[in-house]
Design a protein around this motif. Structure first.
Motif, PDB file in Angstrom:
ATOM      1  N   ALA A   1     123.283  69.341   7.052  1.00 23.36           N
ATOM      2  CA  ALA A   1     121.834  69.147   7.100  1.00 23.36           C
ATOM      3  C   ALA A   1     121.115  70.390   7.615  1.00 23.36           C
ATOM      4  N   ALA A   2     121.740  71.099   8.546  1.00 22.30           N
ATOM      5  CA  ALA A   2     121.125  72.302   9.109  1.00 22.30           C
ATOM      6  C   ALA A   2     121.198  73.492   8.157  1.00 22.30           C
TER       7      ALA A   2
ATOM      8  N   PRO B   1     125.701  66.738  10.210  1.00 18.44           N
ATOM      9  CA  PRO B   1     124.583  67.518  10.764  1.00 18.44           C
ATOM     10  C   PRO B   1     124.674  69.011  10.450  1.00 18.44           C
ATOM     11  N   ILE B   2     125.869  69.522  10.258  1.00 15.91           N
ATOM     12  CA  ILE B   2     125.997  70.940   9.907  1.00 15.91           C
ATOM     13  C   ILE B   2     125.491  71.160   8.486  1.00 15.91           C
TER      14      ILE B   2
ATOM     15  N   GLY C   1     124.914  72.015  14.454  1.00 12.73           N
ATOM     16  CA  GLY C   1     124.150  72.537  13.323  1.00 12.73           C
ATOM     17  C   GLY C   1     123.239  73.677  13.723  1.00 12.73           C
ATOM     18  N   GLU C   2     122.545  73.529  14.848  1.00 11.28           N
ATOM     19  CA  GLU C   2     121.654  74.582  15.328  1.00 11.28           C
ATOM     20  C   GLU C   2     122.437  75.841  15.673  1.00 11.28           C
TER      21      GLU C   2
ATOM     22  N   PRO D   1     126.966  66.973  20.586  1.00 16.65           N
ATOM     23  CA  PRO D   1     126.140  66.387  19.525  1.00 16.65           C
ATOM     24  C   PRO D   1     126.119  67.239  18.255  1.00 16.65           C
ATOM     25  N   GLY D   2     126.242  66.559  17.130  1.00 15.71           N
ATOM     26  CA  GLY D   2     126.319  67.266  15.860  1.00 15.71           C
ATOM     27  C   GLY D   2     125.090  68.082  15.536  1.00 15.71           C
ATOM     28  N   THR D   3     123.925  67.615  15.962  1.00 14.14           N
ATOM     29  CA  THR D   3     122.709  68.387  15.696  1.00 14.14           C
ATOM     30  C   THR D   3     122.745  69.735  16.412  1.00 14.14           C
ATOM     31  N   ARG D   4     123.379  69.770  17.570  1.00 19.64           N
ATOM     32  CA  ARG D   4     123.480  71.046  18.284  1.00 19.64           C
ATOM     33  C   ARG D   4     124.491  71.961  17.611  1.00 19.64           C
TER      34      ARG D   4
ATOM     35  N   LYS E   1     123.651  77.587  12.442  1.00 21.70           N
ATOM     36  CA  LYS E   1     122.513  78.196  11.756  1.00 21.70           C
ATOM     37  C   LYS E   1     122.101  79.497  12.429  1.00 21.70           C
TER      38      LYS E   1
END
Length: 316
Positions: free
Chosen positions: A204-205, A201-202, A169-170, A164-167, A173
């Motif tokens: 966004a993070a 998502p990257i 990004g996390e 997942p892209g949000t992960r 970061k």
């Protein structure tokens, strides 16, 4: 002078996996000239191969007509060696002093070693991509000397292979934050045409970071040259993951529905991380996992990926 025909893969990752065979032939047969048959996606990888005569692009056709096209393009040459890594019958239909045809293993042997077995040699040559001077110059321009670079490829050929892209990004970061394993590093995102959504998502993070996004903007050889200048690559099981490994870049592959014993990034400078679920368990849960429309890496947590990245950085 020897004339060697190498028949290799259509897909980018498979062609890179097979490139150790080409490397061995280039290094051990200094008088040879090479003709390489491959698919259109992989063709740019071979533009700078030493003593290259030509690249024959095999565009898939109905009823296997592309194999007849290859035969027509090569039947007029008396080959010193034909190496067929596509397991076809083509080598037997050509005039050749030697033939080496890949036989695939049932056992879970790495695909790099499997390809090398076609040559009947004791060693397993590492994959290699030969770079042009122009690609090297482009990479210096895009990634000049300075802070270390963290390269990220958040996409893959199929949705089931994508973390997942949000992960992503996390993870990025945390890696570049003060006190992180790559504190202060520049971030460069790579991917092919159509992969821009995976990079979002990257961005966004990291709203305040100067993120270099090369998604869909570079040719394969330019990407390979860039990878030669980064400190760490993190990505899904993809062609670009294998490319980073071939460039001797410390490479962390994120795995779940792929068998890392066969398809992990190859070399001592590489590592993989997966969640608690093993490949066999994931594979057994589906009639065909490749048709699954969503990620099968949901059990891979950011903490585990960070720890794996930190350990690889310390080791390399």
């Amino acid at each position: 002078m020897q004339h060697i025909l190498l028949i290799t893969s259509t897909r980018i990752g498979d062609a890179i996996i097979n490139s150790g065979v080409l490397r061995y032939l280039v290094e051990t047969r200094p008088d040879a000239r090479f003709t390489i048959a491959c698919g259109p996606l992989a063709a740019p990888l071979f533009a700078a191969v030493p003593r290259l005569e030509r690249v024959i692009v095999m565009s898939k056709k109905k009823a296997g007509a592309h194999w007849f096209d290859l035969w027509r393009a090569t039947v007029g040459t008396r080959w010193d060696l034909v190496v067929d890594l596509r397991c076809s019958a083509t080598a037997w239909a050509l005039m050749a002093r030697e033939r080496r045809i890949l036989r695939q293993f049932d056992a879970p042997i790495h695909k790099v070693a499997e390809a090398a077995s076609a040559l009947r040699i004791d060693s397993v040559p590492d994959p290699k991509i030969y770079l042009s001077d122009a690609a090297k110059a482009t990479a210096v321009e895009l990634l000049p000397d300075g802070a270390p670079v963290l390269a990220i490829c958040p996409s893959a050929s199929m949705p089931y292979k994508v973390w997942p892209g949000t992960r992503f990004g996390e993870l990025v970061k945390r890696l570049i934050a003060p006190g992180g394993a790559m504190a202060g590093a520049r971030v460069a995102i790579f991917g092919g045409p159509g992969d821009q959504a995976a990079a979002a998502p990257i961005h966004a993070a990291l709203p305040d970071a100067d993120v270099l996004d090369f998604t869909g903007q570079l040719g394969l050889m330019d990407v390979a040259a860039c990878f030669q200048r980064v400190r760490l690559f993190v990505g899904n099981d993809s062609g670009l993951m294998h490319m980073a490994a071939a460039m001797q870049t410390p490479t962390l592959g994120l795995f779940g529905p792929s068998d890392e014993r066969r398809y992990g990034p190859y070399g001592p400078h590489c590592a993989i991380v997966r969640g608690k679920t093993g490949f066999e368990e994931i594979d057994a849960a589906f009639d065909d996992r490749r048709l699954h429309p969503e990620s099968l890496l949901l059990d891979l947590e950011v903490e585990a990926a960070y720890d794996a990245a930190e350990a690889l950085l310390k080791r390399t």
